[in-house]
Each structure stands twice: as C-alpha cells, then as structure tokens.
Design a protein around this motif. Structure first.
Motif, PDB file in Angstrom:
ATOM      1  N   LEU A   1      50.269  44.235  38.068  1.00 30.20           N
ATOM      2  CA  LEU A   1      51.194  44.997  38.914  1.00 30.20           C
ATOM      3  C   LEU A   1      51.205  44.465  40.343  1.00 30.20           C
ATOM      4  CD1 LEU A   1      52.977  47.534  39.547  1.00 30.20           C
ATOM      5  CD2 LEU A   1      50.845  48.705  40.117  1.00 30.20           C
ATOM      6  N   ILE A   2      50.027  44.321  40.939  1.00 33.50           N
ATOM      7  CA  ILE A   2      49.959  43.938  42.355  1.00 33.50           C
ATOM      8  C   ILE A   2      50.232  42.444  42.532  1.00 33.50           C
ATOM      9  CG2 ILE A   2      48.502  43.880  44.404  1.00 33.50           C
ATOM     10  CD1 ILE A   2      49.236  46.727  43.550  1.00 33.50           C
TER      11      ILE A   2
ATOM     12  N   ASP B   1      46.198  33.483  35.682  1.00 37.50           N
ATOM     13  CA  ASP B   1      45.690  34.704  35.056  1.00 37.50           C
ATOM     14  C   ASP B   1      44.778  34.319  33.892  1.00 37.50           C
ATOM     15  OD1 ASP B   1      46.694  37.878  35.252  1.00 37.50           O
ATOM     16  OD2 ASP B   1      45.726  37.335  33.352  1.00 37.50           O
ATOM     17  N   ALA B   2      43.780  35.159  33.660  1.00 32.10           N
ATOM     18  CA  ALA B   2      42.830  34.901  32.574  1.00 32.10           C
ATOM     19  C   ALA B   2      43.484  35.117  31.213  1.00 32.10           C
ATOM     20  CB  ALA B   2      41.618  35.813  32.721  1.00 32.10           C
TER      21      ALA B   2
ATOM     22  N   VAL C   1      42.717  40.691  40.896  1.00 33.80           N
ATOM     23  CA  VAL C   1      42.095  41.093  39.626  1.00 33.80           C
ATOM     24  C   VAL C   1      41.340  42.404  39.837  1.00 33.80           C
ATOM     25  CG1 VAL C   1      41.882  38.673  38.951  1.00 33.80           C
ATOM     26  CG2 VAL C   1      39.945  39.832  40.065  1.00 33.80           C
TER      27      VAL C   1
ATOM     28  N   SER D   1      40.871  47.735  45.461  1.00 37.14           N
ATOM     29  CA  SER D   1      40.935  49.110  45.954  1.00 37.14           C
ATOM     30  C   SER D   1      39.632  49.574  46.587  1.00 37.14           C
ATOM     31  CB  SER D   1      41.278  50.046  44.797  1.00 37.14           C
ATOM     32  OG  SER D   1      42.434  49.608  44.147  1.00 37.14           O
TER      33      SER D   1
ATOM     34  N   ALA E   1      49.500  51.095  47.728  1.00 38.65           N
ATOM     35  CA  ALA E   1      50.796  51.191  47.048  1.00 38.65           C
ATOM     36  C   ALA E   1      50.556  50.886  45.591  1.00 38.65           C
ATOM     37  CB  ALA E   1      51.782  50.180  47.628  1.00 38.65           C
TER      38      ALA E   1
ATOM     39  N   GLY F   1      50.392  45.185  34.654  1.00 34.10           N
ATOM     40  CA  GLY F   1      50.937  43.980  34.048  1.00 34.10           C
ATOM     41  C   GLY F   1      52.107  43.399  34.815  1.00 34.10           C
TER      42      GLY F   1
HETATM   43  N1  LIG Z   1      47.499  49.356  40.458  1.00 38.25           N
HETATM   44  C1  LIG Z   1      47.470  49.867  41.664  1.00 38.25           C
HETATM   45  O1  LIG Z   1      48.064  50.922  41.906  1.00 38.25           O
HETATM   46  C2  LIG Z   1      46.692  49.156  42.750  1.00 38.25           C
HETATM   47  C3  LIG Z   1      46.968  49.463  44.091  1.00 38.25           C
HETATM   48  C4  LIG Z   1      46.263  48.790  45.086  1.00 38.25           C
HETATM   49  C5  LIG Z   1      45.292  47.858  44.745  1.00 38.25           C
HETATM   50  N2  LIG Z   1      45.022  47.609  43.428  1.00 38.25           N
HETATM   51  C6  LIG Z   1      43.996  46.607  43.100  1.00 38.25           C
HETATM   52  O2  LIG Z   1      44.675  45.452  42.672  1.00 38.25           O
HETATM   53  C7  LIG Z   1      43.894  44.741  41.713  1.00 38.25           C
HETATM   54  C8  LIG Z   1      44.765  44.452  40.506  1.00 38.25           C
HETATM   55  O3  LIG Z   1      45.303  45.649  40.003  1.00 38.25           O
HETATM   56  P1  LIG Z   1      46.603  45.652  39.065  1.00 38.25           P
HETATM   57  O4  LIG Z   1      47.034  47.059  38.913  1.00 38.25           O
HETATM   58  O5  LIG Z   1      47.570  44.635  39.569  1.00 38.25           O
HETATM   59  O6  LIG Z   1      45.919  45.149  37.688  1.00 38.25           O
HETATM   60  P2  LIG Z   1      46.577  44.680  36.319  1.00 38.25           P
HETATM   61  O7  LIG Z   1      48.043  44.988  36.292  1.00 38.25           O
HETATM   62  O8  LIG Z   1      45.690  45.217  35.260  1.00 38.25           O
HETATM   63  O9  LIG Z   1      46.403  43.069  36.376  1.00 38.25           O
HETATM   64  C9  LIG Z   1      45.180  42.409  36.545  1.00 38.25           C
HETATM   65  C10 LIG Z   1      45.312  41.030  35.913  1.00 38.25           C
HETATM   66  O10 LIG Z   1      44.168  40.225  36.296  1.00 38.25           O
HETATM   67  C11 LIG Z   1      43.725  39.505  35.141  1.00 38.25           C
HETATM   68  N3  LIG Z   1      42.331  39.098  35.294  1.00 38.25           N
HETATM   69  C12 LIG Z   1      41.204  39.806  35.080  1.00 38.25           C
HETATM   70  N4  LIG Z   1      40.108  39.061  35.333  1.00 38.25           N
HETATM   71  C13 LIG Z   1      40.557  37.855  35.721  1.00 38.25           C
HETATM   72  C14 LIG Z   1      39.913  36.657  36.119  1.00 38.25           C
HETATM   73  N5  LIG Z   1      38.573  36.550  36.192  1.00 38.25           N
HETATM   74  N6  LIG Z   1      40.670  35.578  36.433  1.00 38.25           N
HETATM   75  C15 LIG Z   1      42.019  35.656  36.369  1.00 38.25           C
HETATM   76  N7  LIG Z   1      42.694  36.772  36.003  1.00 38.25           N
HETATM   77  C16 LIG Z   1      41.968  37.852  35.682  1.00 38.25           C
HETATM   78  C17 LIG Z   1      43.933  40.493  34.053  1.00 38.25           C
HETATM   79  O11 LIG Z   1      43.883  39.857  32.787  1.00 38.25           O
HETATM   80  P3  LIG Z   1      43.145  40.652  31.581  1.00 38.25           P
HETATM   81  O12 LIG Z   1      44.037  41.822  31.269  1.00 38.25           O
HETATM   82  O13 LIG Z   1      43.061  39.625  30.489  1.00 38.25           O
HETATM   83  O14 LIG Z   1      41.803  41.081  32.106  1.00 38.25           O
HETATM   84  C18 LIG Z   1      45.308  41.071  34.386  1.00 38.25           C
HETATM   85  O15 LIG Z   1      46.344  40.259  33.879  1.00 38.25           O
HETATM   86  C19 LIG Z   1      42.680  45.610  41.422  1.00 38.25           C
HETATM   87  O16 LIG Z   1      41.573  45.126  42.138  1.00 38.25           O
HETATM   88  C20 LIG Z   1      43.056  46.955  41.955  1.00 38.25           C
HETATM   89  O17 LIG Z   1      41.922  47.651  42.419  1.00 38.25           O
HETATM   90  C21 LIG Z   1      45.732  48.214  42.430  1.00 38.25           C
END
Ligand SMILES: NC(=O)c1ccc[n+]([C@@H]2O[C@H](COP(=O)([O-])OP(=O)(O)OC[C@H]3O[C@@H](n4cnc5c(N)ncnc54)[C@H](OP(=O)(O)O)[C@@H]3O)[C@@H](O)[C@H]2O)c1
Ligand SMILES: NC(=O)c1ccc[n+]([C@@H]2O[C@H](COP(=O)([O-])OP(=O)(O)OC[C@H]3O[C@@H](n4cnc5c(N)ncnc54)[C@H](OP(=O)(O)O)[C@@H]3O)[C@@H](O)[C@H]2O)c1
Lengths: 306, 306
Positions: free
Chosen positions: B15-16, B37-38, B73, B100, B126, B132
């Motif tokens: 998402l981010i 991405d992994a 990640v 976060s 946000a 994804g």
């Molecule tokens: N979602 C929110 O509302 C939000 C808001 C602010 C900040 N954040 C922060 O933003 C970060 C990402 O969140 P998101 O919501 O964008 O997550 P997400 O949609 O679940 O995406 C994370 C991606 O990172 C990949 N990944 C995991 N380990 C990895 C590695 N070692 N090397 C390369 N890629 C890897 C994952 O693959 P796999 O699925 O194969 O593990 C997945 O495709 C987190 O730290 C979160 O705390 C999120």
C-alpha cells in the motif's frame, strides 16, 4: 392493507423522528403527519422545513386521533411521552417508539397505555452522529434493520402493521424479545460507543502527548473513534443508564479479552496477535457481504478538498 | 534543489510503497523509480501496473546507484532490508523508511548502514485498511502528515531533502525524536487499532448473541471498528511487538479510564457520563477543523446501492 394511515403522530422531531416524518411524507404512508416536540425551536424548525402536516408543542395534541403514535425521544423521556399521550389515544391506536434500549422502554411506557396489546416497541438500527430535525433524511432506514420487540400478548395485527410501516420506509424487520434485543445491541452498539467515548477521553487527558498532536496525527486510526464519540450526550447517557446489566456484562468480556491481549504484547507472543488479527478480518467481510457497510477503502472518505 | 532525484528506490511495494511510487512518477520526483519486493507476484504486478521504471526481486539491485532508498516493508523486516542494501549504497545516498514505529526501526536499520548521518526515518500518517500494490494511489499522502525522526547527528541536508520529498508528495512534515513519535502514535494509532481488534474479537466470541446478529445489526456502531480491525495482521503484529512499552502505557491509561466509566454506569452516575460524552465532541470538531476528517455525517458513507 393497514397503510396508509389516516394520521401518524411523531413525538420528538430529532434525527430519527424527522427522518421518519420525511420518509412517511415522501412515501405517502399517512394522510396526516402530526409532529410534536418539547423544544419550541424544534417545532418551529420542523414547520419551516415542511416535514409534517401539523406541528405541536403538546404531544397529546399531536397524538389525538392518530392511528399510529411513535415516540422518538431519548429513552429517559419515553415514560413522560406515554403519560402525556395515554389519556388521548383513540380506541385501537397503535403506539410504538424507536428507543435504542427496549426492556426499560417497555417498563416505562406500558403502564401509561390504555390498550396494553397495541404497544409495539421498535428500534431502527440506523443513525448518524448528528442530532436534531436538520440532520434527518428520508432514506436513513433504507437497507437497515428495524427490530420489533412486542411484549407477550401484543396483538398480531398491531405487530404486522408496524412491520409494514418500517418495510415501507425501506427497512428490513426482525422480531425478538426486549431482553434479547438489549443483549445484542449491548454488543453491536452500546459497547462500541462506550469504548469510543473512553478512548477519546483517554487521549484528551494524556500528558506526554499534546492535544494538538492527538488532533494532527489522528488519521492513524484515532479519528474513526471520534465520530461515534461525537454522538448526542443525552441520548447516550440514557442508553447506559437504561441498559446497565447487559452493558456491564459486555464490558466485562471486553476487558477480559483485552487483558489477554495485553499479556500477549507484554510477552511478545506474536502468534497470538497474528491469529486474532486474522480472525477479525472475516467479520468485516461478512458485514460488507450483507450490505451493512461499504467496501470502499477508508469508508469512501475523500481526502480534504476533494 | 535536491529534487528530482536521479534514481529513487523503493523496497516493499505494498500500500505505502506503491503509493509512493505512483506519487513519485505522477509528480516527476525522480528520473528512475526502481521497485523491489520479496514477493515475486508483487514484482510482477507492479510491472503490470507500470508504477515504476524498473522492477526487482532483489532489494540490493534496486538500491544500487539510488540517491534515495525508502524501505516500505513491515517493521519486523526493516533490518533485513538495511542489511541487504547497506553494502551497495552509493556514497551520499540517503536511506529512509515509512515504518509505523520509529525507535525500533532506528535500532534495526542503523547498524547496517555505512553512512550513519544519512538515515532519515519517516512515518506518513496515512493509509487505508487494504494492502498490496493494487491498494495504493498517488494522492494517499495529500493533506496528511509525515513525521521525520532523524537520530541525533543526522545531516541537515539529508533531513531537508527527505522533507522536500514528502512535501512534493502533498504531505505536511513534522520532526520529532523516535521516542516521542512512538508515544504519540501509541495514542493516535496503535491503541485505537488494539481496541478495535479486541472489540471485534469479543463480539465474535460471545455466546448469547449469534454471529449473524452481530453482522446484521452492526450499523449501530460496531461496523466502524471492523474497518480498522481488517488491517494487515503482519504489519500490526510487528507494530505491537516493536512499540511494546508505549502501547502498554497507553493501554494502562485506557483501562484505568474504562474502570471509572464502568463504575459510573454501575452506580447510575448520569452526570459523569454526560460530562465525558460532552467533552469528547470538541476533539472531533478540532480534527475536522484542521482537515484531518470529513464533516459529512457517517464519514459520507452511502446507503447500500447508492
Ligand atoms: N498500511 C498503512 O496504513 C501504513 C501507514 C503508515 C505506515 N505504514 C508502514 O508501512 C510499511 C508497509 O506497510 P504496507 O501497508 O504498505 O504493507 P503491505 O501492503 O503489506 O506491503 C509490504 C510489502 O513488503 C514486502 N516485503 C516484506 N519483507 C520484505 C523484504 N525483506 N524485502 C522486500 N520486500 C519485503 C511484502 O512482501 P510479502 O507479502 O511477501 O512479505 C509486501 O509486498 C510498514 O512498515 C507499515 O508499518 C503502513
Ligand atoms: N441517533 C441515533 O443514531 C439513533 C438510532 C436509533 C435509535 N435512536 C433512538 O431514537 C430516539 C431519538 O434519538 P434522536 O437521535 O432522534 O434524538 P434527537 O435528535 O436528540 O431528538 C430528540 C428530540 O426529542 C425531544 N424531546 C425530549 N423529550 C421530549 C418530550 N418529553 N416530549 C417531546 N419531545 C421531547 C428533544 O427536545 P429537547 O432537545 O428539548 O430535549 C429533541 O428535539 C432515542 O430514544 C434514541 O435512543 C437514535
């Protein structure tokens, strides 16, 4: 069929009463829609909005000659309404209400009603965080549930008339006992409101974080709770005072579960956290599937200025 | 000025990460946008969506030659990302992230980075409940806050470059210490999520009320909590494991306040309830005033089918 009514009376012209009045007019459910409210400003505003056919300061005046009278006041005031309208009800008139609590409403209203078998309490599970006659709209009940809780001995024909009225307003109807209603709503509505009010209060009081930080960074999740915690204080005080036991029971469960979650965090039990967080997703999916919430991300909220 | 970058690398295209990639492309913030991405399926999907200029299974490959590398990640994986990219960073490259939680991210990433003064951790406040590459959109950060938490000794020029990047994505920027960030977000984001997960779990388990009743009558308030409780389990497990102390402290306050509220209900203290319920309204008003939530009733949610 029982619809349209000759005269429908609504006592309390707030969010719910004014929405019912609008729905009744828009869908032609009654020849006359008589509106009464204790607040003279509300009576005047309802007349200005033209959401009824007559406007009254006195509940008895509105109820006189009505086929269906619906009390739409806070739960703490419903006994007063029954007391006021009881003496003027025409023979065969059906009385109903929309209170968010049901056992207490039966207890408060029934003693004042002349025909005990013509009282059909109801609760439309629909609303917004706003109050008053300007907040209402005719479609509020569309696709939502209205729960009827007739006491034992209520006339079947009165029940089916009230059911038909809600269906004509766009709602689905379900029937259950007042006691079961109060248990179900303690979980799906009263506990969520209590928790929301509480977390907003906690955030307001914490010293390490400024009020301005809480407000600026609220988009991380906190702001969602503030909507519910902006609901009407009188209405919600009355709900908690009138559904004490079921709310305390639900709260006991919640606190027990929270203690287990707290322990999982303290001991770093990632699997326990992951399992709970996975289980809870399924429930949202079901709520969306049955049409009780939107599938749009973030409730379809638009970014500021969009 | 520092923008546009020659090459921007984003590791983790969820998402981010995918929102940042879209914003960078749409606003011309970098000549190249290298995405890694992994998950091979995510790499393929990002390429299909065309939200970058190159697509990599290997984080080091994306980071090589980049002027800015942003780890997107889950917090538990950020140490691995730093370990992977550390050896290939070009001299002067800035490293950032979007986790976060911030103190734990500094602890996990900094040891692996060659130039300690060029690490500028960030957290955009946000998001939505979806994950994804398909869930992202270029405007996600518009009008939201991004919090920078540079450790002491970070180069001013690196900080202002990262700030300029977020501002170019539409965000407001604020700077604070990692520890203070973790306290603030424990209140405005982590505690709300914990409470939401917990109440949804409680509702799922209660025996007196069926699952189908919980779902049907969820519009009374419960459904609001299910949105947050549908957030990604891995992301949230990592947050609670990595911000343990601040979350436990916030939870302690919440439980203390809840005990007082429980007592007010048990003893029928209507004034205490009314006072809290009045106080909490002011906070929502402020959140709307600063543009962090919509004034529309019910978040502007449309009735089903509208
Ligand atoms: N979602 C929110 O509302 C939000 C808001 C602010 C900040 N954040 C922060 O933003 C970060 C990402 O969140 P998101 O919501 O964008 O997550 P997400 O949609 O679940 O995406 C994370 C991606 O990172 C990949 N990944 C995991 N380990 C990895 C590695 N070692 N090397 C390369 N890629 C890897 C994952 O693959 P796999 O699925 O194969 O593990 C997945 O495709 C987190 O730290 C979160 O705390 C999120
Ligand atoms: N809001 C919701 O989401 C929702 C959903 C389902 C059910 N309900 C139930 O619906 C009922 C009304 O809620 P609401 O949100 O529509 O309230 P509201 O907008 O606050 O309106 C209630 C109106 O009733 C008036 N009133 C109070 N006592 C009265 C009396 N004795 N005689 C005549 N009028 C009186 C009030 O006047 P004053 O302001 O002068 O007291 C006010 O104008 C409550 O029982 C509530 O539990 C609400």
């Amino acid at each position: 069929g029982p619809l349209p009514f000759g005269r429908l009376a609504i006592v309390g012209v707030g969010l719910i009463g004014s929405s019912l009045a609008r729905a009744a007019l828009a869908r032609g459910l009654a020849g006359e829609v008589a509106l009464a409210d204790a607040d003279p400003a509300v009576v005047a505003r309802a007349a200005e909005l033209g959401i009824g056919t007559s406007f009254h300061a006195d509940a008895a005046e509105a109820a006189a000659g009505a086929d269906l009278v619906i009390s739409c006041v806070p739960v703490g005031a419903c006994g007063l309404v029954a007391e006021a309208i009881g003496p003027v009800l025409k023979p065969g008139a059906i009385v109903s209400d929309v209170g968010s609590v049901k056992a207490a409403v039966v207890e408060r209203m029934l003693p004042h009603l002349p025909e005990k078998d013509r009282f059909v309490p109801a609760h439309p599970v629909a609303g917004t965080e706003f109050s008053g006659p300007d907040a209402g709209f005719a479609d509020l009940f569309e696709g939502r549930w209205s729960i009827l809780t007739p006491p034992p001995g209520t006339a079947e024909e009165a029940i089916s008339t009230v059911a038909a009225f809600w269906e004509a307003c766009g709602a689905n109807v379900e029937t259950m006992t007042p006691a079961h209603h109060d248990l179900v709503l303690a979980i799906t509505s009263h506990l969520p409101h209590l928790i929301a009010y509480n977390i907003v209060g906690t955030a307001a009081d914490i010293e390490e974080v400024t009020q301005s930080e809480v407000i600026k960074f609220s988009a991380g999740g906190f702001r969602d709770f503030t909507r519910i915690a902006a609901s009407d204080p009188t209405m919600w005080r009355d709900i908690f005072l009138n559904n004490k036991l079921a709310v305390l029971e639900a709260l006991g469960r919640f606190s027990e579960d929270l203690a287990a979650l707290q322990r999982a965090i303290r001991w770093g039990d990632g699997d326990a956290l992951f399992n709970l967080f996975t289980r809870t997703r399924a429930i949202r999916r079901s709520i969306i599937d049955v049409g009780q919430d939107t599938p749009s991300p973030d409730f379809g909220r638009r970014p500021p200025g969009k």
